[in-house]
Design an enzyme around this catalytic site. Sequence first.
Site: not given
Length: 407
Positions: A396-397
């Site tokens: 996600c990051m």
Amino acid sequence: MKTGIHNTSEIGRLKKVMLHRPGQELENLMPEYLERLLFDDIPYLKEAQQEHDAFAECLRQCGVEVVYLTDLVVESLTSLEVRQDFVHDFLNEAGVSDERTRNVLQDYLSGMDDRRMVSTMMAGIRKSDLHRSNASLGDFLSAMNEDYPFAIDPMPNLYFTRDPFATIGTGVSIHKMRTITRNRETLFGRYIFEHHPIYKDAPRWYDRSATSSLEGGDILVLSPEVLAVGISERTQGDSIDQLAQTVLSRSLTFKKVLAFNIPKSRSFMHLDTVFTMVDSDKFTVHPNILSSITVFVMELEDGKLKIQQEEGRLEDILKEHLHLDHVTLIACGQGHEIDAAREQWSDGSNTLAIGPGEVVVYTRNHVTNRALEEAGIRIHAIPSAELSRGRGGPRCMSMPLVRDDPQ
């Protein structure tokens, strides 16, 4: 034509990635407004930054070039006209329609250099900041909810760079996000892919002006020929139709889109919280999808989409469409009811592959990490006590910009 983007798999050696180091936006989180801003808790910024710096350094140590969202946006403000348009569009995205209010905010932002202005947009603008700027506030405050402390809301989800846009092959999809809070983030992507000297020529597979939502966590590039997209709480079927039609007709390699129908709930927020690819034939999975899943196989026939529904085990679906003899599914929390629930909450299935069989994970998901190692996967575990409060993992990051082709 070089577009600055090359991403034809989930596991090709990662060469260049975009991150966003958490900033003042996390300091602008308040308990009363967490749900509005899609947060369940308030990370401690100092520790979150240290954890994020450890993530970036881990990637650099593995030979990955790390670039930052703020830098790319600043580098995209290539003229005074572009900067003025950017401020105008930002105020529109923030829902500022009152003319007096717009003038106060425009003057406030225009008095900053590019970097400070972009950082301020991301952090949100407190009304108290405008008091300190000596702006005239009489008409400004009368046009707003006086009890609400922000002139413009913060964007605390920005450190999850996977969602506002996605790189697919040599092109990009810039997304229409499901919520107003996150949709503002995609404006940064629009300016990068319209004005940045390196990225402005990238083909556009999807545009944020679309009417239905699409988010990057639902997009997995399984191979140079196969794209997976989740039909989820955040991504709608109409969006997948549009993305599939564009990618299959215009890209040079993709032949098939697999649309996975996943539960519409926060715990299954995106496809990459359900499964991620960690090697050519190995995947992390949420234990709840091990029995059966529905997938819609989308292909072009005479220029039109042909869709076929399939039901079956995820293992069999992946074997068929990726032409694999064997697939290993590594269950989050080793499939144990309690461990799986706990580690799924902290994104145990959300891994970032930096090469075949080599992934970045959160240290706290120790049961899942042990399962990965037992399956022959090399792990790089990063601290995550604060980062994980945002409900997103290493995948996600991160937004891959360049990967080697899979071997």
